[in-house]
Design a protein around this motif. Structure first.
Motif, PDB file in Angstrom:
ATOM      1  N   ALA A 177       0.830  -1.204   0.000  1.00 13.74           N
ATOM      2  CA  ALA A 177       0.000   0.000   0.000  1.00 13.74           C
ATOM      3  C   ALA A 177       0.867   1.257   0.000  1.00 13.74           C
ATOM      4  CB  ALA A 177      -0.929  -0.004   1.212  1.00 13.74           C
ATOM      5  N   HIS A 180       2.314   1.638  -3.437  1.00 13.06           N
ATOM      6  CA  HIS A 180       1.281   2.127  -4.354  1.00 13.06           C
ATOM      7  C   HIS A 180       1.179   3.650  -4.282  1.00 13.06           C
ATOM      8  CE1 HIS A 180      -1.186  -1.870  -4.642  1.00 13.06           C
ATOM      9  NE2 HIS A 180      -0.059  -1.913  -5.325  1.00 13.06           N
ATOM     10  N   GLU A 181       1.165   4.186  -3.075  1.00 13.54           N
ATOM     11  CA  GLU A 181       1.076   5.635  -2.918  1.00 13.54           C
ATOM     12  C   GLU A 181       2.296   6.319  -3.524  1.00 13.54           C
ATOM     13  OE1 GLU A 181      -1.510   7.445  -1.869  1.00 13.54           O
ATOM     14  OE2 GLU A 181      -2.523   5.502  -1.878  1.00 13.54           O
ATOM     15  N   LYS A 184       1.960   6.210  -7.384  1.00 11.54           N
ATOM     16  CA  LYS A 184       1.012   7.206  -7.879  1.00 11.54           C
ATOM     17  C   LYS A 184       1.618   8.608  -7.854  1.00 11.54           C
ATOM     18  CE  LYS A 184      -2.505   5.881  -5.241  1.00 11.54           C
ATOM     19  NZ  LYS A 184      -3.863   5.812  -4.659  1.00 11.54           N
ATOM     20  N   SER A 202      -7.403  -5.500  -7.998  1.00 14.63           N
ATOM     21  CA  SER A 202      -7.568  -4.305  -7.169  1.00 14.63           C
ATOM     22  C   SER A 202      -6.395  -3.356  -7.358  1.00 14.63           C
ATOM     23  CB  SER A 202      -7.699  -4.700  -5.690  1.00 14.63           C
ATOM     24  OG  SER A 202      -6.522  -5.332  -5.210  1.00 14.63           O
ATOM     25  N   GLU A 203      -5.190  -3.898  -7.528  1.00 17.21           N
ATOM     26  CA  GLU A 203      -4.019  -3.061  -7.792  1.00 17.21           C
ATOM     27  C   GLU A 203      -4.167  -2.342  -9.127  1.00 17.21           C
ATOM     28  OE1 GLU A 203       0.400  -3.999  -6.862  1.00 17.21           O
ATOM     29  OE2 GLU A 203       0.005  -4.891  -8.827  1.00 17.21           O
ATOM     30  N   ARG A 206      -6.635   0.412  -8.762  1.00 18.79           N
ATOM     31  CA  ARG A 206      -6.175   1.432  -7.822  1.00 18.79           C
ATOM     32  C   ARG A 206      -5.164   2.376  -8.476  1.00 18.79           C
ATOM     33  NH1 ARG A 206      -4.381  -1.813  -4.130  1.00 18.79           N
ATOM     34  NH2 ARG A 206      -6.421  -2.003  -3.174  1.00 18.79           N
ATOM     35  N   LEU A 207      -4.328   1.845  -9.364  1.00 21.90           N
ATOM     36  CA  LEU A 207      -3.225   2.637  -9.898  1.00 21.90           C
ATOM     37  C   LEU A 207      -3.467   3.171 -11.308  1.00 21.90           C
ATOM     38  CD1 LEU A 207      -0.119   0.509  -8.775  1.00 21.90           C
ATOM     39  CD2 LEU A 207      -0.943   2.648  -7.782  1.00 21.90           C
ATOM     40  N   ARG A 240      -6.275   9.923 -12.625  1.00 22.61           N
ATOM     41  CA  ARG A 240      -5.953  10.196 -11.229  1.00 22.61           C
ATOM     42  C   ARG A 240      -4.893  11.272 -11.056  1.00 22.61           C
ATOM     43  NH1 ARG A 240      -7.569   5.080 -11.494  1.00 22.61           N
ATOM     44  NH2 ARG A 240      -8.890   4.257  -9.848  1.00 22.61           N
TER      45      ARG A 240
END
Length: 263
Positions: A177, A180-181, A184, A202-203, A206-207, A240
């Protein structure tokens, strides 16, 4: 930043077809996630984009020109298993790509060029959360920290395209997690076009700004050799990006480009 185009690309090994009829346009600065079951050609797709494999049919274009046949500085890559050099310190790992890029004969930088590259490497290491670890060797870092180092190592070369091959799959959920941040934020603050292979849906959602699913439509044993995987789903996701690129890495001259900083 780079636009990527696959034009009716097939990949075959002898009589075995891995991918067929791949036609795809990827916009500059997109974050593309490739998903699908094991053996459906996701990594083969990535290896063709890296230049390690060539299409059996069709062609791949980057910014309207045929893809160069060998990996170059325009394409960075991060693998699932940490692609760092264990005999080099954290700082040396990040500097190495710049040294080989700017001094192909000696593989070393000296004087003002080395000072500038070191300053840029230190700034990038601070950005990825490795400030204070510059003189450590990779064996002294956790898995998450090694993957942060691999990202810094790839970005330091100033690639236009960043390829990620299951880069976070071996990390614990909490560390994943955090990475991931970081990913991004790095993508938001650079000019990178990112293409990522993942088994984690989900990854992907999410990205990525776009998720491409590969699938074999014919899976009977007698069909698997004759028919390859192709694109079965193409999902656009709301962008995003939260900021204009801040260019964590310099241009290839080793100096920041004021025109680009205002981009």
């Amino acid at each position: 930043m780079s636009a990527i185009r696959f034009e009716d690309v097939w990949k075959e090994y002898g009589d075995h077809i891995v991918l067929e009829r791949i036609t795809l346009d990827v916009a500059p600065r997109a974050f593309l996630a490739l998903v699908g079951p094991s053996g459906c050609g996701k990594t083969t797709f990535l290896r063709m984009l890296l230049g390690e494999e060539t299409p059996s049919r069709g062609r791949i274009l980057v910014d309207g020109a045929p893809l160069k046949p060998e990996p170059d500085a325009d394409r960075g890559v991060v693998f699932q298993r940490y692609s760092v050099f264990p005999h080099l310190t954290v700082l040396q790992n990040v500097l190495l790509g710049r040294e080989l890029q700017q001094s192909r004969v000696l593989g070393r930088l000296f004087g003002s060029a080395r000072r500038a590259a070191t300053e840029q490497a230190m700034t990038l290491l601070a950005e990825v959360g490795l400030k204070g670890h510059e003189q450590k060797y990779p064996a002294a870092l956790s898995g998450g920290m090694q993957q942060r180092l691999a990202l810094a190592q790839a970005i330091m070369r100033g690639p236009k395209i960043l390829l990620l091959d299951e880069p976070f799959g071996a990390l614990d959920p909490g560390i994943r997690a955090e990475i991931h941040e970081l990913m991004k934020r790095l993508w938001n603050e650079t000019e990178l076009t990112v293409v990522m292979v993942t088994h984690d849906l989900s990854e992907a959602f999410r990205l990525a700004t776009r998720v491409i699913a590969f699938e074999r439509h014919r899976n009977r044993p007698e069909e698997r050799e004759r028919y390859g995987a192709t694109i079965s789903r193409d999902l656009e996701i709301y962008p995003r990006r939260v900021a204009q690129p801040r260019l964590l890495h310099p241009n290839r001259s080793g100096r920041d480009d004021p025109a680009e900083q205002g981009a």
